[in-house]
Design a protein around this motif. Structure first.
Motif, PDB file in Angstrom:
ATOM      1  N   ASP A   1      -1.242  -3.109  -8.601  1.00  0.00           N
ATOM      2  CA  ASP A   1      -0.394  -4.284  -8.380  1.00  0.00           C
ATOM      3  C   ASP A   1       0.732  -4.263  -9.407  1.00  0.00           C
ATOM      4  OD1 ASP A   1       0.755  -6.732  -7.960  1.00  0.00           O
ATOM      5  OD2 ASP A   1      -1.099  -7.891  -8.168  1.00  0.00           O
ATOM      6  N   ARG A   2       1.956  -4.271  -8.957  1.00  0.00           N
ATOM      7  CA  ARG A   2       3.088  -4.182  -9.894  1.00  0.00           C
ATOM      8  C   ARG A   2       3.739  -5.534 -10.161  1.00  0.00           C
ATOM      9  NH1 ARG A   2       6.006   1.087  -7.271  1.00  0.00           N
ATOM     10  NH2 ARG A   2       4.768   2.679  -8.293  1.00  0.00           N
ATOM     11  N   TYR A   3       3.064  -6.595  -9.756  1.00  0.00           N
ATOM     12  CA  TYR A   3       3.661  -7.919  -9.994  1.00  0.00           C
ATOM     13  C   TYR A   3       3.689  -8.195 -11.493  1.00  0.00           C
ATOM     14  CZ  TYR A   3       4.773 -12.832  -9.731  1.00  0.00           C
ATOM     15  OH  TYR A   3       5.399 -14.037  -9.892  1.00  0.00           O
TER      16      TYR A   3
ATOM     17  N   VAL B   1       8.208  10.534   1.023  1.00  0.00           N
ATOM     18  CA  VAL B   1       8.832  10.220  -0.272  1.00  0.00           C
ATOM     19  C   VAL B   1      10.346  10.267  -0.103  1.00  0.00           C
ATOM     20  CG1 VAL B   1       8.656  12.653  -1.034  1.00  0.00           C
ATOM     21  CG2 VAL B   1       8.959  10.862  -2.743  1.00  0.00           C
ATOM     22  N   TRP B   2      11.025   9.435  -0.875  1.00  0.00           N
ATOM     23  CA  TRP B   2      12.494   9.405  -0.896  1.00  0.00           C
ATOM     24  C   TRP B   2      12.959  10.481  -1.859  1.00  0.00           C
ATOM     25  CZ3 TRP B   2      15.337   4.068  -1.106  1.00  0.00           C
ATOM     26  CH2 TRP B   2      16.713   4.250  -1.275  1.00  0.00           C
ATOM     27  N   LEU B   3      13.589  11.520  -1.361  1.00  0.00           N
ATOM     28  CA  LEU B   3      14.175  12.558  -2.219  1.00  0.00           C
ATOM     29  C   LEU B   3      15.678  12.336  -2.239  1.00  0.00           C
ATOM     30  CD1 LEU B   3      12.150  15.651  -0.898  1.00  0.00           C
ATOM     31  CD2 LEU B   3      11.592  14.135  -2.817  1.00  0.00           C
TER      32      LEU B   3
ATOM     33  N   GLU C   1       0.813  -1.225   0.000  1.00  0.00           N
ATOM     34  CA  GLU C   1       0.000   0.000   0.000  1.00  0.00           C
ATOM     35  C   GLU C   1       0.845   1.272   0.000  1.00  0.00           C
ATOM     36  OE1 GLU C   1      -2.577  -0.565   3.347  1.00  0.00           O
ATOM     37  OE2 GLU C   1      -3.615  -2.240   2.377  1.00  0.00           O
ATOM     38  N   ARG C   2       2.152   1.130   0.095  1.00  0.00           N
ATOM     39  CA  ARG C   2       3.021   2.319   0.132  1.00  0.00           C
ATOM     40  C   ARG C   2       3.058   3.022  -1.221  1.00  0.00           C
ATOM     41  NH1 ARG C   2       6.908   4.324  -2.066  1.00  0.00           N
ATOM     42  NH2 ARG C   2       6.878   2.519  -3.454  1.00  0.00           N
ATOM     43  N   TYR C   3       3.022   4.326  -1.186  1.00  0.00           N
ATOM     44  CA  TYR C   3       3.250   5.128  -2.395  1.00  0.00           C
ATOM     45  C   TYR C   3       3.877   6.450  -1.973  1.00  0.00           C
ATOM     46  CZ  TYR C   3      -1.226   7.181  -0.941  1.00  0.00           C
ATOM     47  OH  TYR C   3      -2.229   7.766  -0.214  1.00  0.00           O
ATOM     48  N   SER C   4       4.490   7.128  -2.935  1.00  0.00           N
ATOM     49  CA  SER C   4       5.154   8.390  -2.616  1.00  0.00           C
ATOM     50  C   SER C   4       4.137   9.498  -2.412  1.00  0.00           C
ATOM     51  CB  SER C   4       6.109   8.783  -3.748  1.00  0.00           C
ATOM     52  OG  SER C   4       7.190   7.886  -3.804  1.00  0.00           O
ATOM     53  N   VAL C   5       4.306  10.247  -1.348  1.00  0.00           N
ATOM     54  CA  VAL C   5       3.429  11.387  -1.045  1.00  0.00           C
ATOM     55  C   VAL C   5       4.282  12.657  -1.064  1.00  0.00           C
ATOM     56  CG1 VAL C   5       1.996  12.454   0.752  1.00  0.00           C
ATOM     57  CG2 VAL C   5       1.824   9.985   0.302  1.00  0.00           C
ATOM     58  N   ARG C   6       3.851  13.633  -1.852  1.00  0.00           N
ATOM     59  CA  ARG C   6       4.615  14.873  -1.990  1.00  0.00           C
ATOM     60  C   ARG C   6       3.826  16.097  -1.560  1.00  0.00           C
ATOM     61  NH1 ARG C   6       5.755  11.576  -6.317  1.00  0.00           N
ATOM     62  NH2 ARG C   6       7.947  11.022  -6.611  1.00  0.00           N
ATOM     63  N   ARG C   7       2.527  15.896  -1.235  1.00  0.00           N
ATOM     64  CA  ARG C   7       1.707  17.022  -0.742  1.00  0.00           C
ATOM     65  C   ARG C   7       1.045  16.605   0.557  1.00  0.00           C
ATOM     66  NH1 ARG C   7      -2.350  18.957  -4.606  1.00  0.00           N
ATOM     67  NH2 ARG C   7      -2.445  20.735  -3.184  1.00  0.00           N
TER      68      ARG C   7
HETATM   69  C1  LIG Z   1      16.580   6.065  -5.085  1.00  0.00           C
HETATM   70  C2  LIG Z   1      15.341   6.905  -5.235  1.00  0.00           C
HETATM   71  C3  LIG Z   1      15.450   8.255  -5.475  1.00  0.00           C
HETATM   72  C4  LIG Z   1      14.310   9.059  -5.600  1.00  0.00           C
HETATM   73  N1  LIG Z   1      14.469  10.411  -5.743  1.00  0.00           N
HETATM   74  C5  LIG Z   1      13.386  11.200  -5.814  1.00  0.00           C
HETATM   75  C6  LIG Z   1      13.530  12.625  -5.866  1.00  0.00           C
HETATM   76  O1  LIG Z   1      14.646  13.156  -5.843  1.00  0.00           O
HETATM   77  N2  LIG Z   1      12.405  13.377  -5.922  1.00  0.00           N
HETATM   78  C7  LIG Z   1      11.143  12.816  -5.929  1.00  0.00           C
HETATM   79  O2  LIG Z   1      10.162  13.574  -5.964  1.00  0.00           O
HETATM   80  N3  LIG Z   1      10.976  11.464  -5.854  1.00  0.00           N
HETATM   81  C8  LIG Z   1      12.057  10.650  -5.795  1.00  0.00           C
HETATM   82  N4  LIG Z   1      11.898   9.289  -5.671  1.00  0.00           N
HETATM   83  C9  LIG Z   1      10.546   8.696  -5.643  1.00  0.00           C
HETATM   84  C10 LIG Z   1      10.203   7.977  -6.952  1.00  0.00           C
HETATM   85  O3  LIG Z   1       9.915   8.941  -7.947  1.00  0.00           O
HETATM   86  C11 LIG Z   1       9.016   7.038  -6.718  1.00  0.00           C
HETATM   87  O4  LIG Z   1       9.350   6.094  -5.728  1.00  0.00           O
HETATM   88  C12 LIG Z   1       8.623   6.304  -7.995  1.00  0.00           C
HETATM   89  O5  LIG Z   1       8.130   7.203  -8.967  1.00  0.00           O
HETATM   90  C13 LIG Z   1       7.570   5.224  -7.744  1.00  0.00           C
HETATM   91  O6  LIG Z   1       6.421   5.780  -7.168  1.00  0.00           O
HETATM   92  P1  LIG Z   1       5.867   5.275  -5.757  1.00  0.00           P
HETATM   93  O7  LIG Z   1       6.931   5.557  -4.724  1.00  0.00           O
HETATM   94  O8  LIG Z   1       4.621   6.086  -5.523  1.00  0.00           O
HETATM   95  O9  LIG Z   1       5.625   3.806  -5.847  1.00  0.00           O
HETATM   96  C14 LIG Z   1      13.020   8.479  -5.531  1.00  0.00           C
HETATM   97  C15 LIG Z   1      12.912   7.099  -5.282  1.00  0.00           C
HETATM   98  C16 LIG Z   1      14.045   6.327  -5.116  1.00  0.00           C
HETATM   99  C17 LIG Z   1      13.893   4.865  -4.779  1.00  0.00           C
END
Ligand SMILES: Cc1cc2nc3c(=O)[nH]c(=O)nc-3n(C[C@H](O)[C@H](O)[C@H](O)COP(=O)(O)O)c2cc1C
Length: 164
Positions: A154-156, A111-113, A6-12
């Protein structure tokens, strides 16, 4: 398993504080990651000061989302006294992924930046944090309550699996 799927990147993020015990749970997850020889190279900065968060958001061209979070966790790595220095980025990646999963499990978003391995971004973030000698920033993780929720596909992909 659900927290992973269920994890996804959140930026807002909502304009809402994160409870200290939730932040601690996220940090505990990071510190529970595996590392080469159990060397645990990590240190963590927890940034709540808005001015510092805005500066960090400018440390990379892709870090704008760090400005609007409740807090930013900056996992850093030690550069001296390590048994396996060549494994440090793998150690730190496991640590960050653990934290992202726990953030999701806590009902938060993050989110991982990327900062490492880009030397200019590392220098920028290190200067903002006032670190240097023996310690360097690895990534920025903005954390807060998501402004919007979404479901994750699902990304499988069976064709990525190869039997021999
Ligand atoms: C090593 C790594 C570096 C990333 N760097 C950035 C970043 O600099 N800025 C950003 O907005 N997202 C960054 N991301 C997030 C990815 O864009 C995101 O994980 C990917 O698009 C998949 O989406 P999800 O996390 O929602 O599954 C990074 C993710 C990883 C694993």
């Amino acid at each position: 398993m659900n927290a992973i799927l269920e994890r996804y990147s959140v930026r807002r993020f909502e304009d809402r504080e994160v409870e200290p015990e939730k932040t601690e749970a996220v940090l505990r997850a990071g510190m529970s990651a595996p590392s080469g020889g159990n060397q645990r190279p990590w240190e963590f900065y927890v940034i709540k000061d808005k001015d510092t968060m805005e500066k960090l958001a400018g440390s990379s061209p892709y870090a704008m989302s760090a400005a609007g979070a409740a807090l930013v966790i900056v996992p850093c790595f030690r550069t001296e006294g390590l048994i396996y220095p060549e494994l440090v980025f793998m150690d730190m990646s496991a640590c960050v992924e653990n934290m992202l999963i726990e953030i999701s499990a806590q009902g938060l978003g993050g989110v991982w930046l990327s900062i490492a391995p880009y030397e200019d971004r590392m220098r920028n973030a290190d200067v903002i944090l006032g670190i240097g000698d023996g310690l360097s920033s690895f990534a920025l993780i903005p954390v807060g309550y998501p402004a919007m929720k979404r479901t994750v596909p699902d990304r499988y992909e069976k064709n990525r699996v190869h039997d021999r």
